[in-house]
Structures are given as C-alpha cells and as structure tokens.
Design an enzyme around this catalytic site. Sequence first.
Site, PDB file in Angstrom:
ATOM      1  N   GLY A 140      66.308 -14.502  74.721  1.00 43.32           N
ATOM      2  CA  GLY A 140      66.841 -15.464  73.763  1.00 43.32           C
ATOM      3  C   GLY A 140      68.250 -15.077  73.384  1.00 43.32           C
TER       4      GLY A 140
ATOM      5  N   GLY B  80      74.360 -16.493  71.008  1.00 45.30           N
ATOM      6  CA  GLY B  80      75.811 -16.607  70.967  1.00 45.30           C
ATOM      7  C   GLY B  80      76.442 -15.506  70.152  1.00 45.30           C
ATOM      8  N   GLY B  81      75.640 -14.517  69.741  1.00 41.42           N
ATOM      9  CA  GLY B  81      76.129 -13.376  68.979  1.00 41.42           C
ATOM     10  C   GLY B  81      76.258 -12.138  69.836  1.00 41.42           C
TER      11      GLY B  81
ATOM     12  N   MET C  25      68.465 -21.442  72.120  1.00 45.63           N
ATOM     13  CA  MET C  25      67.662 -22.394  71.357  1.00 45.63           C
ATOM     14  C   MET C  25      68.534 -23.184  70.394  1.00 45.63           C
ATOM     15  SD  MET C  25      64.328 -20.122  70.353  1.00 45.63           S
ATOM     16  CE  MET C  25      65.358 -18.828  69.672  1.00 45.63           C
TER      17      MET C  25
ATOM     18  N   CYS D  34      60.298 -18.730  61.379  1.00 43.91           N
ATOM     19  CA  CYS D  34      60.956 -19.153  62.618  1.00 43.91           C
ATOM     20  C   CYS D  34      60.612 -18.224  63.778  1.00 43.91           C
ATOM     21  CB  CYS D  34      62.466 -19.207  62.422  1.00 43.91           C
ATOM     22  SG  CYS D  34      63.386 -19.685  63.909  1.00 43.91           S
TER      23      CYS D  34
ATOM     24  N   CYS E  60      69.756 -19.872  58.726  1.00 34.73           N
ATOM     25  CA  CYS E  60      70.461 -20.363  59.903  1.00 34.73           C
ATOM     26  C   CYS E  60      70.873 -21.829  59.807  1.00 34.73           C
ATOM     27  CB  CYS E  60      69.606 -20.144  61.149  1.00 34.73           C
ATOM     28  SG  CYS E  60      67.945 -20.867  61.043  1.00 34.73           S
TER      29      CYS E  60
END
Length: 360
Positions: free
Chosen positions: A9, A12-13, A35, A100, A196
Amino acid sequence: MKKKTVVIGMSGGVDSSVAAKILLEEGYYVIGLFMHNWDDSDENGECSSANDWADVQAVCGKLDIPCYSVNFSKEYMEHVFSYFLDEYKIGRTPNPDVLCNREIKFGPFVSYARRLGAEYIATGHYCGISHASGTVQLLKAADTEKDQTYFLNQVKTEQLMDVKFPLAKLTKDEVRFLANKYKLVTAAKKDSTGICFIGERKFKEFLQTYLPMQKGRIVDLSGKEIGEHDGLMFYTLGQRRGLKIGGVKDEDNNRWYVVDKQVNRNILVVSNGEGKELYSKGLTATNLNFIGDMDFSSTFACTAKCRYRQTEQDCAVSINDGEAIVEFLDPQRAVTPGQYVVFYKEDRCLGGGVIDEIIK
C-alpha cells in the site's frame, strides 16, 4: 526461482516509498497499490489525493515497479465515515484511522491485492510482526516515537497472517536518509497529520457540513452558566483551547477545561483549573479485539494507553461477556469515550477496544 509477489500500500509519502525499495532489495517482485478513499478537494480546490497518486507514480517509476490505483471511497463512506459521524452525534470522540486499517487497508485492499497476484501484503507502518511462537504477534517498532501499533489494534489476527512491515527496525531519520540516498521524490515530503479525509481544512468547518450545529450552555461544576458552546461535537474531554470563556466573576483566573458533556441536556461542563474531575481510575471498553494466541478470558496485568501519544500505563484488565474493565495503577487524565484503549505486554501489542465509559 520465481520471485514471490508483494503488493504494498503506497500513500505517496516517504514511509511507503522506502518500504517498497526495501522489499525490492529483499528480492521480492513488488507492486505498488494506491488507495483513493475520499472524493473531495481541500478549501483551495486542490485534491491532495491526486497529488499523492502522482508521487506514487513517480516513486514507482524510479523503482521500476508497476503501480495501480483503486477507489475505495464507497467502502470508506459506508464502513468508516458513517461510524465517525454516528459517534459524534452521541457526543463521543471517534478515531476513524483505527477503523480504516481494519475495514479498508486490511480488508478490500487485501482482496484487490490478491487479484494482482499478491502472496504477501505490505505497508509503511512503523511496527513489526512475528510468527516465531506459531501465531501472529504484532510488535512495537524500533522507533518508539513513531510506533503505530496503536492504530492497528483492531486488525484481526487472520488479517495479519501474510503481512510485512519493512520499517519495523528503522527510525524515521533512517527512513529519510534512505529516501535521499535513493533519490525518491518523497524524501522531503512532510508527514500527513490529523484525520486523512479532512486534510488541511479546519475541523470545525468540515464537521458542520455533515452535522447540524446545536448551540448550548457552558456551565461550571456548580451548574452556573458561564458561556455558550457551538455544539458538543466540537469539544473533547480535557480541552482548554477554543472555549471562549473570558474572565468570570467570582472565579479564579485559571484556565478552563472540559470535564463532561451532558448530551441529553446539550450542556458542556467545564472546570476552572485542572482538578481531579479530569482524572479517572479506570474505564470500560467494548468492541474488543485481541491479536494472536493468549488467554484473555479472565484477568491479566499489562500496560495500556488511551491515546496515541500517551506513555503506557500499568493496569489490570478483567474480561467479562465481551467487556473489559481496566483499572489503572495511577489515575489517568482525560480518558475519552469513543477513543481506543490499547493493551501491551513488553514489545507486543495485544489488541484493544473502544472506550465506553469512564470509572471515576
């Protein structure tokens, strides 16, 4: 020999970017999966999700691995955000990031990853995992400041069977160093903070677009009215900022703290100074989840924490008919219904539950 496939997963970090690189170096065939969980833009009209997806594509291009994007916004709305709103309606303070992980990241994400050929699932969480005892054990990360086991306390044992956490033994500084070494575009990217789906927007403004604001009285411990609140959903136990209480006649000039929310009367109760009203000797918790093998049927001693940044506290836990009664050795400040109490034995995260009631 055919390489085993790991689907990781990617957010983008920097953390998931480096985790993907580590898996590559360990000899796996790596696939990145991004995701998209929320359909919205921030207050400037900018979609942070689109920016994050662009960073994922750049990192995967640099690492020469395939990447895919999948939209779970419907599942997120049904299984996470609806719960988030329901908890605020009844005056509690939920933690949607915990839910989540169980409902999305280790739920439909895994199903989609299997369709891509995944033999293992990986994430950039700061935590570890062990199968040494014949069962799954969720372990704390080497970087105690970044350890994220708190957020995984509701993930089921079976959901962790084929999971890898490549950052288990790394500190955040080491992760940044590796990102720079590998010239990844996320090397200097700031860590995401807060919930988030809210992003950089103000929490109060965001929440009142979904829940009607109902003003009410602020009273002190004697019941004297000293102000007006904007809606109980905007306040949490122990809060002292944003109360808008100025000098009150015949009261000491101390800071005011939220000590109770009387939902049925729409009243916010505050205390002048941080007194014993903010402390509790224990709590009850429901929605219990325990990870790995251990006898959780009666009473056991362990450490626990009631919020992410809290230091672990010694306690005794009694389980009865799906409810945990947690008694702390020392009184605890601002234990908040709706949040999670998470249990530990040394470096192992045992699981946790939703804080239901406070024991004064």
